[in-house]
Design a protein around this motif. Structure first.
Motif, mmCIF file in Angstrom:
data_model
loop_
_atom_site.group_PDB
_atom_site.id
_atom_site.type_symbol
_atom_site.label_atom_id
_atom_site.label_comp_id
_atom_site.label_asym_id
_atom_site.label_seq_id
_atom_site.Cartn_x
_atom_site.Cartn_y
_atom_site.Cartn_z
ATOM 1 N N LYS A 99 9.467 9.749 0.996
ATOM 2 C CA LYS A 99 8.338 10.272 -0.002
ATOM 3 C C LYS A 99 8.426 9.359 -1.087
ATOM 4 C CE LYS A 99 7.793 14.877 2.535
ATOM 5 N NZ LYS A 99 7.582 16.004 2.259
ATOM 6 N N CYS A 100 7.137 9.045 -1.526
ATOM 7 C CA CYS A 100 6.924 8.959 -3.085
ATOM 8 C C CYS A 100 6.824 10.223 -3.842
ATOM 9 C CB CYS A 100 5.719 7.981 -3.174
ATOM 10 S SG CYS A 100 5.356 7.338 -4.943
ATOM 11 N N TRP A 101 6.990 10.042 -5.152
ATOM 12 C CA TRP A 101 7.171 11.248 -5.845
ATOM 13 C C TRP A 101 5.358 11.550 -6.037
ATOM 14 C CZ3 TRP A 101 3.928 11.414 -10.423
ATOM 15 C CH2 TRP A 101 3.550 10.292 -10.854
ATOM 16 N N TYR A 124 6.541 1.213 -3.299
ATOM 17 C CA TYR A 124 6.583 -0.225 -3.755
ATOM 18 C C TYR A 124 8.016 -0.631 -3.638
ATOM 19 C CZ TYR A 124 6.644 -4.573 -6.494
ATOM 20 O OH TYR A 124 6.799 -6.044 -6.478
ATOM 21 N N TYR A 125 8.966 0.122 -4.392
ATOM 22 C CA TYR A 125 10.380 -0.199 -4.304
ATOM 23 C C TYR A 125 11.038 -0.118 -2.773
ATOM 24 C CZ TYR A 125 9.950 -1.451 -9.179
ATOM 25 O OH TYR A 125 9.802 -1.632 -10.545
ATOM 26 N N TYR A 126 10.653 0.614 -2.059
ATOM 27 C CA TYR A 126 10.996 0.837 -0.556
ATOM 28 C C TYR A 126 10.693 -0.433 -0.047
ATOM 29 C CZ TYR A 126 11.522 5.670 -1.293
ATOM 30 O OH TYR A 126 11.928 7.039 -1.627
ATOM 31 N N ASN A 127 9.371 -0.946 -0.095
ATOM 32 C CA ASN A 127 8.848 -2.230 0.504
ATOM 33 C C ASN A 127 9.449 -3.298 -0.069
ATOM 34 O OD1 ASN A 127 6.540 -1.610 2.543
ATOM 35 N ND2 ASN A 127 5.955 -0.343 1.002
ATOM 36 N N ALA A 128 9.688 -3.409 -1.234
ATOM 37 C CA ALA A 128 10.185 -4.599 -1.821
ATOM 38 C C ALA A 128 11.768 -4.880 -1.514
ATOM 39 C CB ALA A 128 10.061 -4.871 -3.354
ATOM 40 N N ALA A 129 12.408 -3.777 -1.532
ATOM 41 C CA ALA A 129 13.843 -3.600 -1.216
ATOM 42 C C ALA A 129 14.113 -4.140 0.343
ATOM 43 C CB ALA A 129 14.576 -2.491 -1.361
ATOM 44 N N THR A 185 19.378 1.234 1.950
ATOM 45 C CA THR A 185 18.760 0.175 1.209
ATOM 46 C C THR A 185 17.579 0.899 0.297
ATOM 47 O OG1 THR A 185 19.045 -1.386 2.834
ATOM 48 C CG2 THR A 185 17.230 -1.790 1.026
ATOM 49 N N LEU A 186 16.777 1.985 0.966
ATOM 50 C CA LEU A 186 15.703 2.443 0.244
ATOM 51 C C LEU A 186 16.181 3.230 -0.786
ATOM 52 C CD1 LEU A 186 13.549 3.452 3.418
ATOM 53 C CD2 LEU A 186 13.647 1.409 2.141
ATOM 54 N N ASN A 187 17.247 4.211 -0.588
ATOM 55 C CA ASN A 187 17.771 4.993 -1.660
ATOM 56 C C ASN A 187 18.336 3.926 -2.949
ATOM 57 O OD1 ASN A 187 17.343 7.901 -0.922
ATOM 58 N ND2 ASN A 187 19.103 7.509 0.592
ATOM 59 N N LEU A 188 19.053 3.028 -2.675
ATOM 60 C CA LEU A 188 19.566 2.211 -3.614
ATOM 61 C C LEU A 188 18.479 1.423 -4.649
ATOM 62 C CD1 LEU A 188 21.847 0.359 -4.729
ATOM 63 C CD2 LEU A 188 21.381 -1.271 -3.132
ATOM 64 N N TYR A 220 0.823 -1.181 0.042
ATOM 65 C CA TYR A 220 -0.096 -0.039 -0.071
ATOM 66 C C TYR A 220 0.814 1.263 -0.044
ATOM 67 C CZ TYR A 220 -3.545 3.268 1.154
ATOM 68 O OH TYR A 220 -4.462 4.475 1.123
ATOM 69 N N CYS A 221 0.504 2.155 -0.972
ATOM 70 C CA CYS A 221 1.440 3.392 -0.966
ATOM 71 C C CYS A 221 0.509 4.500 -0.653
ATOM 72 C CB CYS A 221 1.679 3.749 -2.506
ATOM 73 S SG CYS A 221 2.460 5.226 -2.586
ATOM 74 N N PRO A 222 0.743 5.049 0.500
ATOM 75 C CA PRO A 222 0.176 6.335 0.938
ATOM 76 C C PRO A 222 0.696 7.503 0.609
ATOM 77 C CG PRO A 222 1.087 5.524 2.745
ATOM 78 C CD PRO A 222 1.484 4.873 1.437
ATOM 79 N N GLY A 223 1.585 7.495 -0.175
ATOM 80 C CA GLY A 223 2.506 8.614 -0.639
ATOM 81 C C GLY A 223 3.567 8.801 0.215
ATOM 82 N N PHE A 224 3.976 7.942 1.204
ATOM 83 C CA PHE A 224 5.470 8.084 1.903
ATOM 84 C C PHE A 224 5.669 6.692 2.446
ATOM 85 C CE2 PHE A 224 1.852 8.768 4.812
ATOM 86 C CZ PHE A 224 1.986 8.079 5.767
ATOM 87 N N TYR A 225 6.710 6.428 2.998
ATOM 88 C CA TYR A 225 7.225 5.135 3.809
ATOM 89 C C TYR A 225 8.093 5.775 5.340
ATOM 90 C CZ TYR A 225 9.673 0.818 4.459
ATOM 91 O OH TYR A 225 9.999 -0.249 5.102
#
Length: 603
Positions: free
Chosen positions: A353-355, A376-381, A432-435, A340-345
């Protein structure tokens, strides 16, 4: 009275000495007139003959579709023949008039004439003379004997700044160049040589064999007559892999943007051939070789920085192609698994933040890549770990030079936990999140992203990019030829390739890359917006395309500095280049083409 024996011996010795001198003299004459006749004849000819070199045409630079990017045009040079009767006042006046009519430095011309007078040898005192200069100097010849105009070949670039960072430019030989070329009799101190790019790299191939005027002079160095004129032999032609239609499309697309700096690179995925290489700003290489009276039309300030291979930038969301590969190869995150993407992590001590500030809601892999959802990619990573992403980046040679034959290529920077460990430093969750989204310490050049995109188009085949197809002599003989060089092969599961292709196609069909959509073609792409602490963000777009049921024919990478959004700044450039590649290959459908740009999603 009887002569003594001593007197007789002295008389005989005198005659013997005379005979010996006569003998030596005869031997010398025979040596000069018979044995070394040709040598002394040549020396005699040199004493009465002066040779004025005439520059031979340099070899042409030609695109693969036959368009000449560099050729030659006629030019004139002014030769001064010394006259011992010329006074200092006359020399000063002649130098002043020559400088005036040839747009040259009067002090340098005066110094050259004095040097010529002292050595009693002719000298070239002005070159690259155009029509107006020739008219004035031709009149000057009627009043001052000893001036002669000769025709030479001068480098000319008909498309000005097109492909300038690949072609380079030529300039007059300097002291550093002379150390390289002084042993070659085909070079003199007024020769023009390659300074950068192709012109420098293949100087030995471009340089022809100069011709010359053989002039008879008297014992004082004054011109008597022109004895002979020998034509020069042109240099070899270099044929490029570059397609002019694509280059033209790239150059015009970049020029139409309001941004000052950008780059567009197109490769052939199956070979590594460079099909287009456009850099903004380019420079006009004619400024170094143009007729002197036209020199004022050029801006002498120009930018040689080649951002295609020398500029390094965070890959941003275009890196998500590799993160997607890591997700699929790791097996730790299912393609249909949603986050779930609320616009941030919420990373605990920091909010990422998500763009898309309002969020993307429930997102799976296909939707995550299509809409470039950062969350999505923050969570997956976080779930699969950073090592899988670093491993994917290594496979695609991030951190290594592509090997393209362009000077100053940078290697970028590979970012990951093993790199950090080798530096004896810590790894944090924020790393990890930045990568995962191509930020942090990861850096790439536009050429590296073009190679990665071409490798994905070719299902893992990584080729060294090259731009010289062949070098051919003027008589048609093949001197050398370029050929594909495979550097490595990325092995992935077939389902990984299939899902990645499906996701990249959805980016263009319904996601952030909608501006690159082209009717009757399958376009696969990814947008990116690279954070820039020094100003507005940089815009990325990478793509490859194919016709239905065919292998991809072209891969493109576009980087626009301060372009902010890859979807609006970079994607249209890639679209223009891809359309140029397929313009003769697309069979148009009868219905009206849908306009690209509807329902645009900005990233």
């Amino acid at each position: 009275m009887i002569e003594s024996g001593d007197d007789f011996n002295r008389f005989d010795f005198l005659w013997l000495a005379v005979y010996f001198i006569i003998f030596v003299f005869l031997i010398k004459i025979i040596n000069m007139q018979v044995i070394k006749y040709s040598y002394y004849r040549e020396m005699s000819d040199k004493n009465r003959t002066q040779i004025i070199n005439q520059t031979a045409p340099r070899g042409k630079i030609i695109t693969r579709d036959g368009v000449t990017m560099a050729s030659n045009k006629p030019s004139f040079s002014l030769i001064y023949f010394p006259n011992p009767q010329n006074s200092q006042q006359t020399i000063r006046k002649v130098a002043h008039l020559i400088a005036k009519y040839s747009d040259s430095d009067g002090k340098k011309i005066y110094a050259s004439i004095l040097k010529s007078q002292g050595a009693m040898k002719p000298v070239k005192i002005a070159d690259r003379l155009g029509a107006s200069s020739i008219m004035n100097l031709s009149e000057l010849k009627n009043f001052y004997q000893g001036l002669e105009l000769i025709s030479e070949a001068n480098r000319f670039y008909p498309y000005d700044n097109y492909l300038s960072h690949v072609i380079g430019y030529v300039g007059k030989i300097d002291s550093n160049d002379w150390k390289i070329y002084s042993s070659d009799l085909n070079y003199s101190m007024d020769t023009f040589v390659g300074k950068t790019g192709l012109e420098k790299l293949y100087e030995g191939k471009f340089k022809g064999k100069d011709g010359g005027l053989y002039m008879e002079v008297d014992h004082r160095g004054r011109l008597m007559r022109i004895m002979d004129s020998r034509q020069g032999v042109p240099g070899c032609d270099v044929h490029l892999t570059v397609d002019f239609k694509m280059q033209d499309a790239a150059e015009k697309a970049l020029a139409s943007l309001p941004y000052k700096r950008g780059c567009a690179i197109a490769l052939e995925p199956a070979t590594g051939r460079i099909l287009a290489y456009a850099v903004k700003p380019g420079f006009d290489p004619n400024m170094f070789v143009n007729y002197k009276e036209d020199k004022k039309e050029f801006d002498v300030k120009f930018d040689e920085f080649n951002i295609g291979v020398q500029g390094t930038y965070p890959p941003a969301s275009v890196f998500k192609m590799l993160s997607t590969i890591a997700i699929l190869e790791s097996g730790k995150v299912r393609p249909d698994e949603t986050f779930y993407c609320p616009g941030f992590y919420d990373a605990g001590d920091r909010i990422f933040k998500c763009w898309e500030k309002k969020g993307h809601k429930e997102v799976d892999l296909l939707k995550g890549l299509a809409h470039s959802c950062d969350v999505y990619y923050y969570n997956a990573a976080y779930k699969m770990g950073p090592l899988a992403i670093e491993t994917a980046a290594r496979k695609f040679r991030i951190g290594l030079k592509t090997g393209v034959d362009l000077p100053g290529e940078k290697s970028g920077n590979l970012f990951g936990p093993t790199v950090r460990a080798s530096q004896k430093s810590y790894w944090f969750i924020g790393d990890t999140l930045n990568l995962a989204i191509g930020q942090g310490e990861t850096l790439v050049t536009p050429m590296q992203m073009a190679v990665i995109t071409a490798a994905i188009a070719g299902r893992g085949a990584i080729y060294r990019p090259y731009y010289v197809e062949k070098i051919v002599s003027r008589d048609g003989e093949l001197v050398t030829g370029g050929k594909p060089e495979k550097l490595s092969q990325v092995e992935l599961k077939e389902e990984t390739w299939d899902l990645l292709y499906k996701a990249l196609k959805s980016v263009v069909d319904e996601g952030t890359g909608r501006q690159a959509w082209i009717k009757d073609l399958e376009v696969y792409g990814k947008t990116g917006t690279a954070q820039n602490p020094h100003g507005k963000d940089h815009a990325w777009f990478v793509a490859f395309a194919r016709r239905v049921n065919e292998a991809p024919g072209v891969a493109v990478a576009v980087l626009i500095e301060h372009g902010e959004h890859g979807s609006s700044a970079a994607a249209p450039v890639a679209r223009s280049v891809i359309k140029a590649f397929y313009e003769d290959k697309i069979t148009p459908a009868p219905e009206k083409e849908e306009e690209a740009g509807e329902a645009v999603i900005v990233e």
